[in-house]
Design a protein around this motif. Structure first.
Motif, PDB file in Angstrom:
ATOM      1  N   LEU A  99     -20.662 -53.534 -65.399  1.00 20.21           N
ATOM      2  CA  LEU A  99     -19.809 -51.928 -64.801  1.00 20.21           C
ATOM      3  C   LEU A  99     -20.508 -51.011 -64.618  1.00 20.21           C
ATOM      4  N   ASP A 102     -21.943 -51.148 -61.748  1.00 21.21           N
ATOM      5  CA  ASP A 102     -20.926 -51.078 -60.131  1.00 21.21           C
ATOM      6  C   ASP A 102     -21.059 -49.659 -59.541  1.00 21.21           C
ATOM      7  N   ASN A 283      -4.136 -50.021 -50.511  1.00 14.95           N
ATOM      8  CA  ASN A 283      -6.054 -50.014 -51.263  1.00 14.95           C
ATOM      9  C   ASN A 283      -5.918 -49.488 -52.269  1.00 14.95           C
ATOM     10  N   ILE A 285      -5.043 -47.662 -56.110  1.00 14.51           N
ATOM     11  CA  ILE A 285      -4.847 -47.986 -57.737  1.00 14.51           C
ATOM     12  C   ILE A 285      -4.346 -47.553 -58.503  1.00 14.51           C
ATOM     13  N   ARG A 316      -4.309 -52.886 -55.089  1.00 12.60           N
ATOM     14  CA  ARG A 316      -5.557 -53.063 -55.194  1.00 12.60           C
ATOM     15  C   ARG A 316      -5.919 -53.637 -56.563  1.00 12.60           C
ATOM     16  N   ALA A 317      -5.435 -52.743 -57.503  1.00 12.67           N
ATOM     17  CA  ALA A 317      -6.070 -52.946 -59.096  1.00 12.67           C
ATOM     18  C   ALA A 317      -5.399 -51.712 -59.772  1.00 12.67           C
ATOM     19  N   LEU A 319      -5.518 -49.830 -63.655  1.00 12.45           N
ATOM     20  CA  LEU A 319      -6.479 -49.651 -64.990  1.00 12.45           C
ATOM     21  C   LEU A 319      -5.330 -49.289 -66.013  1.00 12.45           C
ATOM     22  N   GLU A 348     -14.409 -49.391 -66.578  1.00 18.24           N
ATOM     23  CA  GLU A 348     -14.539 -49.470 -65.154  1.00 18.24           C
ATOM     24  C   GLU A 348     -13.191 -49.429 -64.494  1.00 18.24           C
ATOM     25  N   LEU A 349     -12.626 -47.836 -64.544  1.00 22.53           N
ATOM     26  CA  LEU A 349     -12.033 -47.453 -63.799  1.00 22.53           C
ATOM     27  C   LEU A 349     -12.693 -47.551 -62.054  1.00 22.53           C
ATOM     28  N   ALA A 352     -13.870 -49.746 -60.769  1.00 21.90           N
ATOM     29  CA  ALA A 352     -13.223 -50.601 -59.632  1.00 21.90           C
ATOM     30  C   ALA A 352     -13.123 -49.784 -58.442  1.00 21.90           C
ATOM     31  N   ALA A 355     -16.097 -49.905 -56.448  1.00 24.98           N
ATOM     32  CA  ALA A 355     -15.364 -51.540 -55.270  1.00 24.98           C
ATOM     33  C   ALA A 355     -15.006 -50.886 -54.369  1.00 24.98           C
TER      34      ALA A 355
END
Length: 374
Positions: A99, A102, A283, A285, A316-317, A319, A348-349, A352, A355
């Motif tokens: 993570l 990323d 797209n 979050i 898209r995600a 959290l 994690e956010l 994301a 990404a």
């Protein structure tokens, strides 16, 4: 009888120069020619069959460093065994490291993140500050959060105040800004290296802040920052919102774990769909903030799994950021004071969001990083 002096040649005090010439000097030139001499400063290639030269790298000279696991019982087992038992990193540590990688993805140019919510009090400003601080602490480029809330935003209270300047002062002096150090005079910075550009405290002046003003400010900031986070107000029809939506690369719709918070976040997505921003909705979050652990059964508690499933079908995600006592204080935010679960959720956010960064064009020359401009 007098002895006749012996001649120099008879004494062999001199040798024939041609007698000492190596055989290869007088050998005929081979049909394929002689090997070319490398340019000055470049090492010559070893002849065929000769051992290859060894590179004097750190690993070659010092050997591979064994560090062992970095945390947990695996670390203590490694130390207790004197390094003989190395089980490697745990899955949790490996995921954390992935993570971090990323979230720290290289980024070309500037990426703009907008925080939206039609309901106040859901922690939109807190998510802006904590996400920005997470990015700033992990990355080597510059990160700034802009307070675009017309109702006396509180984003500047999340970092130590270093200047009374606001976004209005920056726009007033924009013609004289030609370097990062010029912009830095108008921002405040926290321990994480996140910078904040404050809004006006006078509501009448904030209300006069237009879409053109916001566009001018972002055009200036994106020359010196790689990530620009915008903390928007609750009014979707405010004049600034049109400029925010036009310039944003990704939207973060913030909700609380309550029924009205989830409904307001869903209504925000409905408004975006109805006004031609359906591509941005797909797209986007969704961030469910301040989630508390459920205790017992029933009791009117919100089924967060259903809330998550609802937003997962539209965004898209999705959290979830847990409740944290440090964030409840509403004061300056220090990442090291957050609970581990909260820091993991913010990581994690950040991953994301990263990404969605545009892929770097490997064929072309990389654009000049934001931290090197000015």
């Amino acid at each position: 009888m007098t002895d006749v002096p012996t001649s120099f040649r008879a004494q062999q005090r001199f040798t024939d120069p041609m007698a000492a010439v190596p055989a290869e000097w007088t050998a005929p030139t081979p049909p394929e020619g002689l090997p070319a001499t490398p340019p000055f400063g470049q090492p010559s290639a070893p002849p065929p069959g000769a051992p290859q030269p060894q590179e004097l790298s750190t690993v070659a000279l010092l050997g591979q460093t064994r560090r062992g696991p970095s945390a947990g019982w695996r670390k203590w087992l490694y130390r207790a065994s004197g390094g003989l038992i190395d089980l490697g990193e745990s899955p949790k540590v490996l995921r954390h490291d992935a993570l971090v990688t990323d979230a720290a993805r290289p980024l070309r140019g500037c990426y703009r993140i907008a925080m939206l919510s039609q309901k106040g009090g859901v922690g939109k400003t807190t998510i802006t500050a904590t996400l920005g601080a997470t990015f700033a602490a992990l990355r080597g480029d510059r990160v700034i959060a802009v307070d675009a809330n017309p109702d006396r935003g509180t984003l500047s209270q999340k970092v130590p105040v270093e200047t009374p300047a606001t976004i209005r002062h920056l726009l007033r002096d924009a013609e004289g800004v030609s370097s990062y150090s010029d912009v830095r005079q108008y921002t405040s910075q926290g321990d994480s290296r996140l910078e904040v550009l404050a809004s006006e405290s006078d509501p009448s002046v904030s209300e006069a802040f237009s879409a053109q003003d916001y566009s001018r400010a972002v055009e200036l900031l994106e020359q010196y920052y790689s990530l620009v986070l915008t903390d928007c107000g609750t009014g979707m029809v405010h004049s600034v919102m049109s400029a925010v939506l036009d310039r944003a690369d990704v939207l973060l719709v913030v909700s609380s774990g309550s029924v009205d918070g989830a409904r307001s976040a869903s209504a925000t997505l409905d408004w975006l769909d109805a006004h031609g921003h359906d591509d941005m909705v797909r797209n986007s979050i969704a961030v469910i903030n301040g989630v508390r652990p459920r205790r017992g059964r029933g009791g009117g508690k919100v089924d967060l799994k259903k809330v998550e499933d609802h937003f997962a079908r539209r965004c898209r995600a999705v959290l979830m950021v847990p409740f944290d006592p440090h964030l409840e204080e509403g004061a300056e935010i220090a990442l090291d004071r957050l609970r581990p679960d909260t820091r993991d959720a913010l990581l994690e956010l950040a991953a994301a969001v990263a990404a969605g960064f545009p892929n770097l064009d490997q064929a072309g020359a990389p654009e000049k990083p934001a931290q090197d401009r000015g």
